[in-house]
Motif scaffolding. Structure first.
Motif, short mmCIF file in Angstrom:
data_model
loop_
_atom_site.label_atom_id
_atom_site.label_comp_id
_atom_site.label_asym_id
_atom_site.label_seq_id
_atom_site.Cartn_x
_atom_site.Cartn_y
_atom_site.Cartn_z
N SER A 276 -3.30 -0.72 17.38
CA SER A 276 -2.94 0.68 17.57
C SER A 276 -3.23 1.53 16.35
CB SER A 276 -1.45 0.80 17.93
OG SER A 276 -0.64 0.51 16.80
N GLY A 277 -3.26 0.89 15.17
CA GLY A 277 -3.43 1.67 13.94
C GLY A 277 -2.19 2.46 13.59
N PHE A 278 -1.05 2.14 14.23
CA PHE A 278 0.20 2.84 13.94
C PHE A 278 0.59 2.66 12.49
CE2 PHE A 278 3.93 4.33 16.69
CZ PHE A 278 3.17 5.33 17.25
N PHE A 279 0.24 1.51 11.92
CA PHE A 279 0.52 1.22 10.52
C PHE A 279 -0.81 1.01 9.81
CE2 PHE A 279 4.07 -0.57 13.02
CZ PHE A 279 5.06 0.32 12.62
N PRO A 280 -0.88 1.31 8.51
CA PRO A 280 -2.14 1.15 7.79
C PRO A 280 -2.65 -0.29 7.85
CG PRO A 280 -0.55 2.38 6.47
CD PRO A 280 0.19 1.85 7.66
N THR A 281 -3.97 -0.43 7.92
CA THR A 281 -4.58 -1.75 7.96
C THR A 281 -4.15 -2.59 6.78
OG1 THR A 281 -6.49 -0.88 9.13
CG2 THR A 281 -6.78 -3.00 8.04
N GLU A 282 -4.01 -1.96 5.60
CA GLU A 282 -3.61 -2.70 4.40
C GLU A 282 -2.24 -3.35 4.58
OE1 GLU A 282 -6.20 0.79 3.17
OE2 GLU A 282 -4.47 0.46 4.49
N LEU A 283 -1.35 -2.68 5.33
CA LEU A 283 -0.01 -3.21 5.52
C LEU A 283 -0.03 -4.38 6.49
CD1 LEU A 283 2.94 -2.87 4.72
CD2 LEU A 283 3.22 -1.32 6.67
N THR A 284 -0.75 -4.26 7.60
CA THR A 284 -0.82 -5.38 8.54
C THR A 284 -1.55 -6.57 7.91
OG1 THR A 284 -2.76 -4.36 9.57
CG2 THR A 284 -0.63 -3.98 10.62
N PRO B 291 0.82 -1.22 0.00
CA PRO B 291 0.00 0.00 0.00
C PRO B 291 0.85 1.26 0.00
CG PRO B 291 0.05 -0.98 2.19
CD PRO B 291 0.73 -1.96 1.28
N LYS B 292 0.29 2.31 -0.55
CA LYS B 292 0.96 3.61 -0.53
C LYS B 292 0.85 4.18 0.88
CE LYS B 292 1.06 8.13 -2.83
NZ LYS B 292 2.52 8.03 -3.09
N LEU B 293 1.95 4.65 1.44
CA LEU B 293 1.97 5.15 2.81
C LEU B 293 2.11 6.66 2.83
CD1 LEU B 293 4.46 2.58 4.42
CD2 LEU B 293 1.97 2.41 4.25
N ASP B 294 1.44 7.30 3.81
CA ASP B 294 1.66 8.73 3.98
C ASP B 294 3.02 8.93 4.64
OD1 ASP B 294 1.42 8.42 6.81
OD2 ASP B 294 -0.76 8.67 6.68
N ALA B 295 3.46 10.15 4.73
CA ALA B 295 4.81 10.44 5.20
C ALA B 295 5.04 9.93 6.61
CB ALA B 295 5.07 11.94 5.12
N GLU B 296 4.03 10.08 7.48
CA GLU B 296 4.19 9.67 8.87
C GLU B 296 4.33 8.15 8.99
OE1 GLU B 296 2.00 10.38 13.21
OE2 GLU B 296 1.07 11.11 11.36
N ALA B 297 3.45 7.42 8.29
CA ALA B 297 3.52 5.95 8.33
C ALA B 297 4.81 5.45 7.70
CB ALA B 297 2.31 5.36 7.62
N LEU B 298 5.24 6.09 6.61
CA LEU B 298 6.48 5.70 5.95
C LEU B 298 7.67 5.88 6.88
CD1 LEU B 298 7.84 4.73 3.36
CD2 LEU B 298 8.03 7.12 2.65
N ASN B 299 7.67 6.98 7.64
CA ASN B 299 8.76 7.21 8.58
C ASN B 299 8.78 6.15 9.67
OD1 ASN B 299 10.92 9.00 9.76
ND2 ASN B 299 9.42 9.11 11.42
N ARG B 300 7.61 5.73 10.12
CA ARG B 300 7.55 4.68 11.15
C ARG B 300 8.15 3.38 10.63
NH1 ARG B 300 1.42 6.06 12.31
NH2 ARG B 300 1.64 7.80 13.79
N ILE B 301 7.81 3.05 9.38
CA ILE B 301 8.32 1.81 8.79
C ILE B 301 9.83 1.88 8.61
CG2 ILE B 301 8.39 0.49 6.64
CD1 ILE B 301 6.02 -0.24 8.23
N THR B 302 10.31 2.95 8.00
CA THR B 302 11.73 3.04 7.66
C THR B 302 12.62 3.19 8.89
OG1 THR B 302 11.52 5.43 7.30
CG2 THR B 302 11.25 4.00 5.39
N SER B 303 12.06 3.67 10.00
CA SER B 303 12.86 3.88 11.21
C SER B 303 12.98 2.64 12.08
CB SER B 303 12.29 5.04 12.04
OG SER B 303 10.98 4.73 12.49
N LEU B 304 12.22 1.59 11.78
CA LEU B 304 12.33 0.37 12.58
C LEU B 304 13.72 -0.24 12.42
CD1 LEU B 304 8.89 -1.38 11.86
CD2 LEU B 304 9.57 -0.19 13.95
#
Length: 337
Positions: free
Chosen positions: A189-197, A78-91
């Protein structure tokens, strides 16, 4: 008769790749495969005595019939907004996650090549093929979201295939127990998009199948080895646990494919709650959720098959000393499965 890793890999890869070939499955086919991957009961009657032919047949049949034919090459990231993308890339997990799957594939293929029993050999080799599919999933995720990885080191054929397989199997038992809880925490938590989980859900359930296989292989292996080998084997099992404990103390250092030293968080599955949720969970909360998710993910498989017990037992022991109330009870409508 000897069995080379390359021969086993080539035969199994051809068979499973053919299984995944052809048109994309429709929604009903995907749902049916997902249900089969989570719910299975052996037609073998009576008790499945560990090490018996009936037990072995049930274990191998379970692993084959619960295979989920998802294709990493067509996963719709899924396409991620900037905030969700930052959460993913910072793990801090992507380097070690990709490399762990790469090592697991080679170690399982190497150990499979030493097994004389053809059914169990094919099953362990299939497990290795699925580990390689996990590596492909992760590789495509990091490419989709432009996550920078350190160069991968060379994957070296293990000198001691049994030791390498034990390390991989017990390590997956530890990591999966905590990953089940963290994944559910991230979903709630919805920290990541439902489509990704939702996209990662089959991979997480596949890890459940993997450690279910490992627990039953271990019982089968113990029951069928000569008595004179048992003391040495049990010492090796204890040594594996000691090694895994040492590995998870602090940050382990490795050398990447370019020869540079890298620090990797081998303990993220235990300590990563703050990375997947904004809520402040106590250790008691996390243990409760891991235990509940562990039970839920195994619930659909034949109760006569053995489950991994060490991590749930240690978690329950630790939880006894934590008097916080259970805030992490399963939701009224549980996740898929």
């Amino acid at each position: 008769m000897s069995h080379s890793v390359s021969d086993i890999d080539a035969r199994l890869s051809g068979s499973l790749d053919d299984n995944l070939a052809g048109r994309l499955p429709d929604a009903a086919t995907v749902a049916a495969a997902d249900a089969r991957a989570r719910h299975w009961h052996s037609p073998e009657p009576g008790r499945l005595r560990p090490g018996s032919p009936e037990h072995k047949r049930a274990v191998c049949r379970m692993f084959e019939e619960t295979f989920n034919p998802y294709k990493p090459s067509v996963i719709p990231w899924p396409k991620l907004d900037a905030e969700a993308l930052n959460r993913i890339t910072s793990l801090p997990i992507w380097d070690i996650a990709v490399q762990t799957e790469g090592k697991a594939r080679l170690r399982m293929a190497a150990y499979a090549a030493t097994i004389q029993d053809p059914e169990m050999r094919e099953t362990i080799a299939r497990n290795g093929w699925e580990e390689n599919r996990h590596k492909e999933v992760l590789s495509r995720l990091v490419a989709a979201y432009d996550i920078k990885l350190a160069p991968e080191p060379e994957y070296v054929h293990p000198r001691d295939a049994e030791w390498a397989y034990l390390v991989t199997g017990f390590s997956e038992c530890v990591d999966s127990f905590f990953a089940f809880g963290l994944f559910e925490m991230a979903r709630r938590s919805g920290f990541f998009p439902t489509e990704l989980t939702d996209t990662f859900e089959p991979v997480i359930q596949e890890e459940c199948r993997h450690i279910l296989l490992f627990a039953n292989w271990l019982a089968w292996h113990r029951a069928n080895m000569p008595l004179w080998r048992r003391p040495w084997f049990e010492l090796r099992v204890w040594a594996v646990w000691a090694f895994l404990g040492w590995e998870r103390i602090g940050l382990a250092k490795t050398v990447d494919g370019s020869g540079k030293e890298q620090k990797q968080d081998n303990n993220f599955t235990v300590t990563g709650a703050k990375s997947v949720s904004a809520e402040d969970y106590t250790l008691a909360d996390i243990i409760d959720l891991c235990l509940a998710e562990n039970d839920r993910r195994f619930a659909g498989y034949d109760a006569r098959l053995l489950r991994p017990t060490t991590m749930p037992a240690l978690a329950r022991f630790a939880r006894f000393f934590l008097r916080a109330p259970n805030r992490m009870a399963p939701p009224a409508t549980p996740a898929a499965g």
